[in-house]
Design a protein around this motif. Structure first.
Motif: not given
Length: 392
Positions: A115, A171-172, A198, A204, A232-233, A256
């Motif tokens: 990621l 990113r997350a 998110c 993510w 979904d992320r 995941a």
């Protein structure tokens, strides 16, 4: 013209040289040569893996289960994990969403490799096990720590601060619940609010759920898996280490979206190729036969939690909350400004191994972490040894 790469003092990549060394390991290294130390620094029980799991591995070795397996794990274990999570969370989760990893920590590193690009940031709820943060830094990512608030009524998260730290380079968001080191648990309403935000931003959620079964007021901690849609992320990171007392087996898994599995499969090939076959066989047996053992373990930790917290709260200048989950007491000591020095003193003078709060980030300074996954007589002895140090 030859490009000059940034390197550190060792000649290694600068971001590798700049990684923080583990202060937990530093304290452990200071104490390992000393006699009669009660080691409560690491997150592991003082009892070995249950016999029925060890026997399954021994039989697998005798059968010759010593060869390479599929990158994502043997199908039987992926199917077992999918059934386990579907039963646990009341959602239909298929094996195509499971990647078996060579430890939970390998799963963390894989996720960051998949990621995070240089310059990206990850918003992190802290204080947090340092390995999670340094995995982001190794990929030249930035971490933005949003600390839990330590108040009279327990640890609390200001979710708005998490959302305010998300920007175009995020990113997350990384959440560990139940939390190492605080024992805080993220409840369903907060999870739903974070998931909604998110989704809207395309960010993510990395959910470290290693302690999901180690919770003391319900059978299982809330999980993003219960509320997320299949694509979904959301990535749930888990491990066999804590729930089944398999810390040395180095076996974990990721849940995941299926869209990510091809990339994870390639990264596993170039990371460690596959988890050990005999460990995976033992993992199947742990899940299929281990529920009585898990219930017994949680009951033991519940009693140990109450002993440790009651004793620590009675000591002068010590403040802590009874953790809702995981197996750590995270205690604040009045006037402490150097928790690393305190923990080195504790192992040297009291022969008790603790983890310094500063290991979990600046927001952990002034605290120490004690792993109470221990037999009650051993834990009581540790409290007896610590009392003179903390009451002086």
């Amino acid at each position: 013209m030859k490009q000059t790469l940034a390197t550190g003092p060792s000649g290694a990549r600068a971001h590798a040289d700049a990684l923080r060394g583990s202060q937990i390991r530093e304290v452990a290294n200071a104490g390992m040569g000393l006699a009669d130390v009660i080691a409560l620094w690491y997150g592991e029980p003082d009892l070995p893996t249950p016999d029925f799991i060890c026997q399954a591995a021994a039989e697998a070795l005798a059968r010759g289960d010593t060869f390479y397996t599929e990158n994502l794990g043997v199908p039987a274990l992926r199917e077992t994990l999918a059934r386990y999570m579907s039963r646990l969370y009341g959602r239909d989760l298929g094996p195509e969403r499971i990647a078996v990893t060579a430890s939970g920590m390998s799963g963390v590193n894989l996720v960051q490799q998949v990621l995070v690009d240089p310059g990206d940031n990850v918003v992190v709820v802290g204080p947090l096990w340092p390995n999670m943060v340094e995995a982001v830094h190794l990929m030249r990512g930035e971490t933005r720590i949003v600390p839990l608030q330590f108040g009279n009524d327990g640890w609390r998260l200001d979710l708005q601060r998490v959302l305010d730290n998300i920007d175009g380079q995020t990113r997350a968001v990384l959440v560990n619940s139940p939390s190492n080191p605080t024992g805080w648990v993220m409840e369903r309403d907060a999870q739903q609010a974070l998931l909604d935000a998110c989704r809207e931003r395309g960010v993510w959620i990395l959910s470290d759920e290693v302690y999901t079964r180690l919770i003391y007021d319900r059978p299982v901690a809330p999980s993003f898996i219960e509320i997320a849609e299949p694509e979904d992320r959301v990535i749930a990171i888990n491990s066999f280490s804590k729930t089944w007392a398999m810390t040395g087996w180095r076996l974990g898994w990721l849940a995941a979206p299926t869209s990510l599995m091809g990339t994870l499969e390639k990264c596993i090939e170039y990371h460690y190729s596959c988890p050990a076959h005999f460990s995976q066989t033992a993992g199947i047996v742990a899940i299929e036969q281990g529920e009585p053992s898990v219930r017994e373990m949680v009951a033991r930790y519940h009693a140990a939690r109450d002993l440790a917290v009651d004793r620590l709260q009675a000591m002068r200048g010590v403040r802590l909350h009874r953790p809702a989950g995981a197996f750590y007491a995270f205690a604040k000591v009045e006037g402490m400004t150097d928790s690393l020095a305190f923990c080195k003193r504790a192992v040297r003078e009291a022969r008790v191994g603790l983890a310094p709060g500063s290991a979990f980030g600046p927001e952990g300074e002034g605290f120490f972490r004690l792993c109470f996954a221990s037999t009650l007589p051993r834990l009581a002895e540790a409290m007896d040894r610590l009392a003179p140090l903390l009451d002086e």
